[in-house]
Design a protein around this motif. Structure first.
Motif, mmCIF file in Angstrom:
data_model
loop_
_atom_site.group_PDB
_atom_site.id
_atom_site.type_symbol
_atom_site.label_atom_id
_atom_site.label_comp_id
_atom_site.label_asym_id
_atom_site.label_seq_id
_atom_site.Cartn_x
_atom_site.Cartn_y
_atom_site.Cartn_z
ATOM 1 N N UNK A 1 0.853 -1.179 0.000
ATOM 2 C CA UNK A 1 0.000 0.000 0.000
ATOM 3 C C UNK A 1 0.892 1.232 0.000
ATOM 4 N N UNK A 2 0.578 2.175 -0.873
ATOM 5 C CA UNK A 2 1.372 3.389 -1.005
ATOM 6 C C UNK A 2 1.079 4.317 0.184
ATOM 7 N N UNK B 1 -10.123 6.213 -0.285
ATOM 8 C CA UNK B 1 -9.025 5.618 -1.038
ATOM 9 C C UNK B 1 -9.161 6.036 -2.496
ATOM 10 N N UNK B 2 -8.081 6.514 -3.074
ATOM 11 C CA UNK B 2 -8.076 6.910 -4.483
ATOM 12 C C UNK B 2 -6.902 6.229 -5.178
ATOM 13 N N UNK B 3 -7.063 6.006 -6.461
ATOM 14 C CA UNK B 3 -6.002 5.362 -7.235
ATOM 15 C C UNK B 3 -4.859 6.337 -7.475
ATOM 16 N N UNK B 4 -3.640 5.830 -7.361
ATOM 17 C CA UNK B 4 -2.456 6.646 -7.607
ATOM 18 C C UNK B 4 -2.396 7.001 -9.087
ATOM 19 N N UNK B 5 -2.424 5.991 -9.930
ATOM 20 C CA UNK B 5 -2.444 6.181 -11.376
ATOM 21 C C UNK B 5 -2.912 4.874 -12.002
ATOM 22 N N UNK C 1 -2.423 -0.444 -10.115
ATOM 23 C CA UNK C 1 -3.773 -0.488 -9.548
ATOM 24 C C UNK C 1 -3.745 -0.197 -8.049
ATOM 25 N N UNK C 2 -2.625 0.318 -7.526
ATOM 26 C CA UNK C 2 -2.518 0.690 -6.116
ATOM 27 C C UNK C 2 -3.363 1.926 -5.816
ATOM 28 N N UNK C 3 -3.904 1.961 -4.603
ATOM 29 C CA UNK C 3 -4.653 3.126 -4.157
ATOM 30 C C UNK C 3 -4.041 3.625 -2.852
#
Length: 184
Positions: A104-105, A147-151, A156-158
């Motif tokens: 998780x970022x 939670x939002x998507x990074x890119x 597909x990490x959020x």
């Protein structure tokens, strides 16, 4: 995860007619970024018992009360993933040793979600038979947690982020009946 709170409350009443209450709370939570782990929140409220005033005379109304309050609360209901996690697995091995990848970022700028609430109400008591309360409220939420998507192009990490605002208001009506409030 670690959480800690400090709280102070002050109340004052005068002659069973005027009431004032103030609260202050400072909450700390380790799920937030380094810069925003502590959130200060407070509230203040006042009420006036008009039925205890000398000028108030009524045969049918035994209670008439006005209330007004404003408060700020915080939301910390997110998982520890906000600080970032790593996933250990043999499938990420390097030279026959288990390896780790970002699960998780992290978001070091993540802060508290805040809700500002303003309430005003009138309570009317009719001879210990019926109480009627009409309350108007307005809530304004800032820095909503989601939670939002990074890119979506890269991964597909959020990540948890403060992404929204919400405003709502309304009127509530409460009726309380005293069906068995008799001397016999």
């Amino acid at each position: 995860n670690r959480a800690m709170s400090y709280m102070a409350r002050v109340t004052y009443s005068y002659d069973k007619r005027y009431y004032l209450a103030a609260n202050f709370r400072c909450d700390g939570n380790s799920v937030f970024g380094t810069y925003s782990q502590w959130g200060p929140f407070g509230s203040v409220g006042a009420s006036w018992n008009i039925h205890n005033e000398k000028f108030f005379r009524s045969e049918k109304i035994n209670m008439l009360k006005l209330k007004l309050s404003y408060g700020l609360t915080g939301n910390s209901r997110i998982s520890s993933e906000a600080n970032g996690t790593y996933t250990l697995s043999q499938s990420y091995s390097y030279k026959d040793a288990a390896g780790a990848v970002i699960g998780t970022v992290p978001n070091p700028g993540l802060s508290w979600e805040s809700v500002h609430t303003l309430n005003a109400s009138v309570i009317l008591g009719l001879k210990n038979i019926l109480d009627v309360e009409v309350e108007a409220y307005q809530k304004y939420t800032t820095d909503m947690l989601a939670k939002v998507y990074v890119s979506r192009t890269i991964t597909d990490n959020s990540v948890y982020a403060n992404v929204g605002k919400l405003s709502n208001n309304g009127i509530e009506l409460s009726l309380t009946t005293y069906n068995f409030n008799r001397k016999d």
